[in-house]
Design an enzyme around this catalytic site. Structure first.
Site: not given
Ligand code: ACK
Length: 878
Positions: A555, A558-559, A562, A673
């Site tokens: 996947g 954000e950085f 994965v 979240d």
């Protein structure tokens, strides 16, 4: 009672008949593939299997010309029992076959598996008038084998059994037998055993085998707890709560429990055992740590090699000893290497007075880590036995309280996170003689001397007054500190002394305005560290990149990507992990934020919180390595498996999430979240809370939207007070938890469907709430509504949610009451006080009132033009 059938050879054709149409087909049946005995599943315990009884079965049949036993052998010449009857031409048949007494071995629900063949009446010439195609099965409970002679009418009927497949003359010719298998269950049983009876009323039937069994949840070791063989409950929907016992050398925080279902399956594990310090988990046992390895606490996952410059020669070590000349502070964790920082080489003297010497020095060239403080040891030359130690955070200090014209020896050492370094070499400095001190200020000496003397006398009087009158009114500690001011030399000449330590220089962590006390585990915000690298290394293990094998990309984060892969740490077994990578070309802020998640995750240790294995920061790419969760994120997983789970399984998932959230709220961590997309689920359906980014809520979550106040918030999951004035608390996490409950029960449906964020905010403010998902137990929906109370103090706490879910799991019948389908509105929000629709004259007016006027046209187009029609919107009509 052996029947008239002859022994069948391996070819299976040596059967002879007894005046009825039965023997040939019985023989065909037995000599064919049906002899392949199926092994019983491991959760079934057989009480009787007529196919495996070698000698006489001991069954009774009457009247004489009714059921008869056909003695057959299988291809291995092992005898097999079968009973047949075929009085299809004769009127008024009532043929009984009684088994011998069968002990139920303590089970209160038993299962009866019958294998039989039955002849199609239509295929029997002339038999149509009397021929039947069913037979009856009965039971009679009895504590012993003496109850056999009871009357027929005392037997309780289990069922009338019909064949799914009957056979004809044609099938006989083809030698194709149609075997029927029927299973019935009986319970609750209250006595020690029972008899079965088979009644024929005129069928042509061969009872090929009878197997009686009960179900159990087989003994299993789960989470290092041993759960014994457990006989399932009497009720077909009953779940039995079973306590597990920790395997040898393991201990528990939360006692392990599981639930044994009526089908003999273990469900919903709760709690776990952990190998105690000095032992590690291997193949569901706790194995001792070998010499050279240690495990400091039950929470550590496995034995680790002694850190550099330490050793242990013992088995089951909980820590390792430092080699000679290497050190580790007492408060340092046992995982820390023993070190000796490069010592301080230059110490310079500054101002020298008759009672004091100022010193300065240079930081060591290669300190192994950030220097936390320096220790200065000094003593009068040749009087080494009486020395003083003071501490400084700076590279200079003025040591006072010294004797004039005396030589002192100074040694300095640094302390880093790795412990103390060695002392520098000895530096010798001499205080000034008295005469040197009396310089230009000589004229003021008498004045100072008088002032000091008067001051000291006054102070002594005040102290005397306070001490004599009210020492303990003010606390003795306070009085003694006054004494220390009056007689400063008292605190300096007692060997090791910490008296000069500047309390400001000690690092203290505050949480919610309170000092973090030792022993109380609270979350430490990595922002409180000046250097984020220090935070990440305090809470996360550094892993060498060579220990990681990246297998595939799973996947995008954000950085960066994965990935899934494997981690092989020295001395440990390789295991699967997930790896988050930081993309190349990152800014310093991105690196800090990325590793911030590891600094947070590394502080948690709970079975329902994603576990951090460590970080790679010393090489590129920078990585965060966590446990691997086979089923990925919960929302995607539920969407993929829509409708596939039992309510208990769904509640088990929710219980896990609540338990993880309870742990986080106990630690003082507010998630902000919580959503099904941020829950990961493994192959055992254990759910774990994940996603602990520092700025995640603002940056990362695609669901987050800007509010009017400029903050970026995942609106659909967030409590109104958090949206309106950023009041994020564990109570706002409880609101989000209610939304996660809704997502789980509706298998990943999007909360508030395609409504806009603005509409969601308005509707929730007006008191509207999500309706119950389809087939939702009323108790769960009520819990959701409780989580969505406007007043955050009225919402349940996470520990209450966990207890409530535990109660439901223990008592699954409480989950049987579903939200009334007719009161359940689908795809419409529900106003909870007062009920929405009654007060409005038209659909348009009602939709306007709930700020959904824009949907009026869609309602009209779909035939919902009156409030009555809207009120009829039920599960069925949708
Ligand atoms: O739904 P998924 O397969 O589960 O896709 C996302 C993706 O990476 C981006 O976040 C998956 N993922 C994240 N952490 C883990 C983990 N620890 N184990 C397995 N999959 C993970 C997530």
């Amino acid at each position: 009672m052996r029947g008239s059938g002859a022994r069948a050879g391996a070819a299976g054709l040596g059967c002879s008949g007894g005046g009825s149409p039965a023997p040939l087909w019985t023989c065909l049946l037995l000599c064919g593939a049906l002899r392949s005995l199926l092994a019983s599943p491991s959760n079934e315990v057989t009480l009787l299997d007529s196919r495996t009884v070698l000698g006489d079965l001991g069954w009774r049949a009457y009247p004489k010309n009714g059921w008869e036993e056909i003695g057959e052998v299988d291809e291995n010449y092992a005898p097999i029992h079968t009973y047949q009857v075929c009085k299809v031409m004769e009127q008024n048949q009532n043929n009984w076959l009684l088994t011998s007494w069968i002990s139920n071995e303590g089970a209160s629900r038993i299962f009866i598996e019958l294998k039989f063949t039955l002849r199609d009446c239509n295929s029997l010439p002339g038999g149509l008038g009397t021929c039947k195609e069913t037979f009856n099965v009965y039971y009679f409970e009895s504590d012993d084998a003496d109850g056999r002679n009871v009357k027929e009418n005392q037997y309780i009927k289990i069922d009338t059994i019909a064949a799914d497949e009957s056979f004809t003359e044609l099938d006989l010719g083809d030698r194709v037998m149609k075997l029927n298998t029927e299973v019935r269950d009986v319970g609750p049983l209250t006595k020690k055993g029972f008899y079965l009876a088979f009644q024929d009323v005129g069928a042509c039937i061969a009872l090929v085998s009878v197997r009686v069994y009960y179900k159990k949840c087989p003994s299993v070791i789960r989470n290092l707890a041993l759960f014994p063989d457990t006989i399932t409950g009497a009720d077909s929907s009953q779940l039995l709560e079973v306590s597990g016992s920790c395997v040898n050398h393991s201990v528990t925080d939360e006692p392990p429990k599981m639930h044994c279902s009526a089908e003999g399956e273990w469900l919903v594990p709760i709690g776990k055992c952990m190998c105690k310090a000095g032992y590690e988990e291997k193949n569901s046992t706790c194995q001792v740590c070998r010499p050279g390895f240690f495990k400091a606490s039950p929470q550590s996952p496995s034995c680790s090699k002694c850190p550099p410059h330490s050793y242990t020669h013992e088995e089951a070590s909980t820590s390792c000893l430092c080699e000679e000349h290497y050190f580790r502070r007492e408060s340092d964790p046992p995982t820390m290497a023993c070190t000796t920082p490069s010592p301080i080489s230059i110490v310079k003297k500054g101002k020298i007075a008759k009672n004091s010497i100022s010193l300065s020095w240079q930081e060591p060239d290669r300190p192994n880590g950030i220097i936390l403080e320096y220790e200065i040891k000094y003593f009068e030359k040749d009087q080494e036995t009486s020395y003083t130690i003071i501490k400084s955070k700076e590279t200079k200090i003025t040591v006072d309280g010294l004797k004039p014209a005396s030589t002192y020896i100074f040694q300095i050492r640094a302390r880093t996170a790795a412990g103390y370094g060695g002392f520098s070499r000895r530096f010798e400095f001499e205080t000034s003689p008295v005469s040197v001190a009396a310089s230009s200020d000589q004229s003021q000496i008498p004045i100072i001397a008088v002032s000091v003397t008067v001051g000291v006398i006054l102070l002594a009087v005040v102290i005397g007054f306070l001490l004599s009158g009210s020492c303990c009114d003010h606390g003795c500690g306070w009085a003694s500190s006054l004494r220390a001011v009056a007689y400063p030399s008292l605190i300096w000449r007692c060997g090791y002394s910490k008296a000069k330590q500047d309390p400001e220089e000690e690092k203290m962590h505050f949480h919610n305005g309170h000092i973090k006390l030792p022993g109380v585990r609270t979350y430490i915000d990595p922002h409180t560290y000046e250097d984020p690298n220090q935070a990440v290394h305090e809470f996360a293990k550094e892993i060498e990149a060579s220990c990681i094998t990246i297998e595939r990309v799973i996947g995008a984060g954000e950085f960066g990507e994965v990935c899934s892969g494997r981690l092989k740490l020295p001395g440990k077994r390789e295991f699967p992990v997930a790896i988050k990578t930081l993309k190349v070309g990152y800014t310093e802020k991105q690196r800090r934020d990325f590793l911030g998640e590891a600094s947070i995750m590394g502080q948690f240790d709970h079975p329902n919180i994603i576990h951090l294995e460590g970080v790679v920061t010393k090489s590129k790419p920078v990585m965060i390595v966590t446990e691997y969760m086979e089923n990925g994120s919960l929302d995607t997983f539920l969407k993929k498996n829509d409708g596939q789970f039992t309510v208990i399984q769904l509640v088990g998932m929710l219980r896990g999430i609540a338990s993880g959230m309870k742990y986080l709220s106990d630690m003082g961590y507010v998630h902000r979240d919580l959503a099904a997309r941020n829950i990961l689920i493994n192959s055992n359906l254990v759910c774990k809370v994940s996603d602990f980014g520092l700025s995640r809520v603002l940056e990362d979550d695609p669901e987050a939207a800007y509010t009017t106040r400029g903050g970026k918030i995942p609106i659909r999951w967030t409590a109104p007070e958090a949206i309106a004035f950023r009041k994020f608390t564990s109570a706002s996490d409880v609101w989000s938890y209610g939304i996660v409950m809704w997502e789980v029960v509706s298998y990943g449906e999007r909360p508030y469907w395609e409504m806009t964020n603005q509409d969601v905010i308005k509707a929730v403010e007006e008191g509207y709430r999500l309706p119950s998902p389809m087939d939702c137990p009323a108790a769960l929906y009520q819990l959701m509504l409780d989580c969505w109370q406007k007043d955050r103090n009225s919402r349940p706490k996470f520990d209450e949610i966990v207890s409530m879910l535990d109660k439901l799991i223990r008592n699954p019948s409480s989950l049987k009451t579903l939200v009334n389908a007719s009161s359940r509105v689908s795809n419409l929000l529900v106003e909870h006080s007062p009920l929405g629709s009654g007060a409005y004259r038209s659909v348009g007016e009602w939709l306007e009132a709930i700020k959904m006027g824009r949907y009026t046209e869609i309602f009209m187009e779909n035939g919902y033009s009156t409030m009555d029609a809207v009120a009829q919107v039920t599960l069925e009509s949708c």
